[in-house]
Design an enzyme around this catalytic site. Structure first.
Site, PDB file in Angstrom:
ATOM      1  CG  ASP A  45      -0.141  -0.282   2.521  1.00 14.60           C
ATOM      2  OD1 ASP A  45       1.079  -0.044   2.536  1.00 14.60           O
ATOM      3  OD2 ASP A  45      -0.759  -0.727   3.508  1.00 14.60           O
ATOM      4  CD  GLU A  54       0.814  -6.803   3.332  1.00 14.22           C
ATOM      5  OE1 GLU A  54       0.780  -5.575   3.289  1.00 14.22           O
ATOM      6  OE2 GLU A  54       1.620  -7.435   4.044  1.00 14.22           O
ATOM      7  CD  GLU A  56       0.236   4.307   4.660  1.00 17.05           C
ATOM      8  OE1 GLU A  56      -0.719   4.911   5.212  1.00 17.05           O
ATOM      9  OE2 GLU A  56       1.415   4.685   4.761  1.00 17.05           O
ATOM     10  CG  HIS A 114      10.648   5.753  10.009  1.00 16.46           C
ATOM     11  ND1 HIS A 114      10.997   6.724   9.102  1.00 16.46           N
ATOM     12  CD2 HIS A 114       9.947   4.830   9.302  1.00 16.46           C
ATOM     13  CE1 HIS A 114      10.514   6.415   7.900  1.00 16.46           C
ATOM     14  NE2 HIS A 114       9.873   5.261   7.997  1.00 16.46           N
ATOM     15  NE  ARG A 154       2.843  10.955   4.383  1.00 16.30           N
ATOM     16  CZ  ARG A 154       3.961  10.348   4.021  1.00 16.30           C
ATOM     17  NH1 ARG A 154       4.215   9.118   4.440  1.00 16.30           N
ATOM     18  NH2 ARG A 154       4.843  10.964   3.258  1.00 16.30           N
ATOM     19  CG  HIS A 198       6.354   4.309  10.415  1.00 17.83           C
ATOM     20  ND1 HIS A 198       6.032   3.085  10.937  1.00 17.83           N
ATOM     21  CD2 HIS A 198       5.892   4.304   9.147  1.00 17.83           C
ATOM     22  CE1 HIS A 198       5.413   2.368  10.026  1.00 17.83           C
ATOM     23  NE2 HIS A 198       5.298   3.072   8.927  1.00 17.83           N
TER      24      HIS A 198
HETATM   25  C1  UD1 Z   1       6.472   4.895   3.817  1.00  8.68           C
HETATM   26  C2  UD1 Z   1       5.097   4.436   3.339  1.00  8.68           C
HETATM   27  C3  UD1 Z   1       4.371   3.721   4.458  1.00  8.68           C
HETATM   28  C4  UD1 Z   1       5.231   2.630   5.074  1.00  8.68           C
HETATM   29  C5  UD1 Z   1       6.585   3.196   5.461  1.00  8.68           C
HETATM   30  C6  UD1 Z   1       7.482   2.084   5.950  1.00  8.68           C
HETATM   31  C7  UD1 Z   1       3.855   5.829   1.721  1.00  8.68           C
HETATM   32  C8  UD1 Z   1       2.916   6.965   1.557  1.00  8.68           C
HETATM   33  N1  UD1 Z   1       4.271   5.585   2.975  1.00  8.68           N
HETATM   34  O1  UD1 Z   1       6.255   5.872   4.838  1.00  8.68           O
HETATM   35  O2  UD1 Z   1       3.194   3.135   3.938  1.00  8.68           O
HETATM   36  O3  UD1 Z   1       4.592   2.162   6.239  1.00  8.68           O
HETATM   37  O4  UD1 Z   1       7.181   3.792   4.302  1.00  8.68           O
HETATM   38  O5  UD1 Z   1       8.551   2.564   6.681  1.00  8.68           O
HETATM   39  O6  UD1 Z   1       4.208   5.203   0.741  1.00  8.68           O
HETATM   40  N2  UD1 Z   1      13.891   8.587   5.051  1.00  8.68           N
HETATM   41  C9  UD1 Z   1      15.262   8.558   5.002  1.00  8.68           C
HETATM   42  N3  UD1 Z   1      15.886   7.386   4.674  1.00  8.68           N
HETATM   43  C10 UD1 Z   1      15.210   6.240   4.410  1.00  8.68           C
HETATM   44  C11 UD1 Z   1      13.808   6.278   4.483  1.00  8.68           C
HETATM   45  C12 UD1 Z   1      13.157   7.457   4.787  1.00  8.68           C
HETATM   46  O7  UD1 Z   1      15.928   9.554   5.243  1.00  8.68           O
HETATM   47  O8  UD1 Z   1      15.837   5.214   4.114  1.00  8.68           O
HETATM   48  C13 UD1 Z   1      13.220   9.870   5.387  1.00  8.68           C
HETATM   49  C14 UD1 Z   1      13.249  10.864   4.216  1.00  8.68           C
HETATM   50  O9  UD1 Z   1      13.386  12.156   4.738  1.00  8.68           O
HETATM   51  C15 UD1 Z   1      11.852  10.724   3.623  1.00  8.68           C
HETATM   52  C16 UD1 Z   1      11.040  10.476   4.880  1.00  8.68           C
HETATM   53  O10 UD1 Z   1      11.850   9.626   5.686  1.00  8.68           O
HETATM   54  O11 UD1 Z   1      11.435  11.875   2.914  1.00  8.68           O
HETATM   55  C17 UD1 Z   1       9.678   9.871   4.667  1.00  8.68           C
HETATM   56  O12 UD1 Z   1       9.732   8.710   3.842  1.00  8.68           O
HETATM   57  P1  UD1 Z   1       8.380   8.219   3.097  1.00  8.68           P
HETATM   58  O13 UD1 Z   1       8.702   6.980   2.322  1.00  8.68           O
HETATM   59  O14 UD1 Z   1       7.772   9.335   2.364  1.00  8.68           O
HETATM   60  O15 UD1 Z   1       7.392   7.947   4.294  1.00  8.68           O
HETATM   61  P2  UD1 Z   1       7.391   6.827   5.388  1.00  8.68           P
HETATM   62  O16 UD1 Z   1       6.814   7.414   6.628  1.00  8.68           O
HETATM   63  O17 UD1 Z   1       8.696   6.132   5.447  1.00  8.68           O
HETATM   64  N1  UDP Z   2      11.929  -3.348  10.797  1.00 11.42           N
HETATM   65  C1  UDP Z   2      13.310  -3.407  10.637  1.00 11.42           C
HETATM   66  N2  UDP Z   2      14.094  -2.564  11.365  1.00 11.42           N
HETATM   67  C2  UDP Z   2      13.578  -1.666  12.231  1.00 11.42           C
HETATM   68  C3  UDP Z   2      12.170  -1.593  12.376  1.00 11.42           C
HETATM   69  C4  UDP Z   2      11.368  -2.439  11.638  1.00 11.42           C
HETATM   70  O1  UDP Z   2      13.812  -4.205   9.863  1.00 11.42           O
HETATM   71  O2  UDP Z   2      14.365  -0.936  12.866  1.00 11.42           O
HETATM   72  C5  UDP Z   2      11.092  -4.219   9.976  1.00 11.42           C
HETATM   73  C6  UDP Z   2      10.014  -5.025  10.675  1.00 11.42           C
HETATM   74  O3  UDP Z   2      10.508  -6.298  11.053  1.00 11.42           O
HETATM   75  C7  UDP Z   2       8.937  -5.151   9.613  1.00 11.42           C
HETATM   76  C8  UDP Z   2       9.110  -3.908   8.789  1.00 11.42           C
HETATM   77  O4  UDP Z   2      10.392  -3.383   9.086  1.00 11.42           O
HETATM   78  O5  UDP Z   2       9.188  -6.250   8.753  1.00 11.42           O
HETATM   79  C9  UDP Z   2       8.038  -2.912   9.107  1.00 11.42           C
HETATM   80  O6  UDP Z   2       8.348  -1.716   8.497  1.00 11.42           O
HETATM   81  P1  UDP Z   2       7.659  -0.375   8.870  1.00 11.42           P
HETATM   82  O7  UDP Z   2       7.173  -0.428  10.264  1.00 11.42           O
HETATM   83  O8  UDP Z   2       8.615   0.710   8.491  1.00 11.42           O
HETATM   84  O9  UDP Z   2       6.455  -0.293   7.826  1.00 11.42           O
HETATM   85  P2  UDP Z   2       4.965  -0.885   7.786  1.00 11.42           P
HETATM   86  O10 UDP Z   2       5.043  -2.360   7.982  1.00 11.42           O
HETATM   87  O11 UDP Z   2       4.216  -0.172   8.855  1.00 11.42           O
HETATM   88  O12 UDP Z   2       4.481  -0.486   6.432  1.00 11.42           O
END
Ligand code: UD1
Ligand code: UDP
Length: 364
Positions: A92, A114, A128, A234, A203, A201
């Protein structure tokens, strides 16, 4: 062609990509959207996956529109070049939705790994819930993790191409869990102390709900000297700032960088309980017999709530204090939650997905 780019997509598509690599029925092209950077690379390293293409879309404080446009623009030429028979997307995220949309515009079949998770609440989780509904509107093959998710698909008028597979998150545990595992953060835990593993984490939790939740957990933990909290934070700056502000100077809380998935799964297997708003964690923890207090008001994983291994506690201060205290103090409650049966599959979801694709391919 598999397209994925966030940490959880990598963890759950990793087993599918590995299965594709070892199956002569398929030729596989791997595309990373790069929606995450460091957090995805950790996963790729664990699974030893080198994507054929990397769209590198991540920007600091990226927007949903930015993710969607960048993914579509950069993915389209790759699709036109590779002309895959089917594109697999996961779950999602906004990049998964963008990939499905560009696949549809190019008349390429879509397999949704999924598929069928629902809260039926447009803004929770945001964005999502709508991303996954829109992907399901576009998809041709649906890999539903449970009977409940398969039923959700039929409620949304999708009646064909559905296979109940189990969740590939459980497949991933086969790659990661190691009984003799150790990590340096465990050396910081006072001997005999119990560990809560925390992640947050989403939104819809940014700002006040996150602050209130952290303050509530802090209030409970600070009253005890037998609990430590491990919190891999995160990388989103919106999360980092609040976590540091409220929990940063408290010796009960070990705020660390995101763990790679081997570390995270093994630390979860050593923890007493988990507190999280994550989706994937709600599936993995039950398989490791760890109760999860879900820091949300809705879940698309009701199977775990019904089984008794997940409890939705929301973000309201008094309720978080009450539910955490109950789980720490009431042995019967703890045993009930930790002994519940994992409803998310047997670890063979990837194999079922590949068999369903092969069967579909034989018919076209
Ligand atoms: C995204 C997904 C969410 C998922 C989550 C898993 C969408 C809308 N959201 O949310 O569904 O649960 O990933 O973690 O698709 N950033 C870094 N390095 C990284 C990753 C993220 O610096 O490796 C920072 C960046 O500033 C980035 C921000 O995190 O702009 C947000 O990342 P984003 O993928 O937009 O949102 P998530 O909250 O991670
Ligand atoms: N996870 C990880 N390292 C971390 C935190 C979570 O590898 O420090 C893994 C966790 O086991 C799970 C996945 O990341 O498989 C979940 O990711 P996240 O919570 O970012 O996203 P969501 O599942 O909510 O989309």
């Amino acid at each position: 062609m598999t397209v994925f780019g966030t940490r959880p997509e990598g963890i759950k598509m990793g087993p599918v990509v590995k299965a594709l690599e070892h199956d002569d029925r398929f030729a596989s092209v791997v595309v990373s959207t790069g929606q995450h950077a460091e957090m995805l690379q950790q996963v790729l390293d664990v699974f030893q996956i080198t994507p054929d293409y990397d769209l590198k879309i991540m920007r600091p404080r990226q927007t949903l529109t930015g993710i969607t446009i960048e993914t579509m623009t950069k993915l389209e030429p790759i699709i036109k070049k590779e002309l895959p028979d089917i594109i697999l997307v996961h779950g999602d995220t906004s990049s998964a939705y963008a990939a499905a949309l560009v696949a549809f515009y190019n008349r390429i079949a879509i397999g949704h790994v999924e598929a069928g998770l629902r809260t039926w609440d447009k803004y929770s989780p945001y964005p999502e819930e709508m991303n996954r509904q829109m992907i399901d509107d576009l998809a041709d093959l649906y890999f539903a993790p449970t009977q409940t998710s398969a039923k959700n698909l039929t409620m949304g008028n999708h009646h064909h191409g559905i296979t109940v597979t189990g969740n590939t998150a459980i497949d991933a545990l086969k790659y990661t869990i190691n009984r003799s595992y150790h990590h340096q953060v465990l050396d910081e835990i006072k001997p005999g102390n119990k560990v809560i593993l925390l992640t947050m984490h989403r939104r819809e939790n940014w700002g006040q709900p996150m602050e209130e939740t952290f303050k509530a957990i802090k209030a409970v933990v600070d009253q005890r000297d037998d609990i430590d909290v491990i919190y891999p934070v995160h990388l989103n700056p919106k999360v980092q700032t609040v976590a540091q502000k409220i929990l940063g100077n408290d010796s009960h809380f070990h705020l660390i960088s995101p763990l790679d998935v081997v570390d995270f799964h093994n630390i979860m297997s050593k923890a007493l309980l988990v507190m999280s708003d994550s989706g994937g964690v709600q599936e993995e923890a039950p398989a490791l017999h760890k109760p999860v207090l879900v820091l949300r008001n809705t879940t698309e994983r009701p199977e775990g709530v019904e089984a008794g291994t997940l409890k939705l506690i929301g973000n309201q201060y008094n309720n978080v204090v009450k539910e955490l205290s109950l789980l720490l103090d009431d042995q019967v409650e703890y045993q009930k939650m930790s002994a519940a049966k994992n409803p998310y599959g047997d670890g063979n979801a990837s194999e079922r997905i590949l068999n369903a694709i092969a069967e579909w391919a034989n018919k076209i």
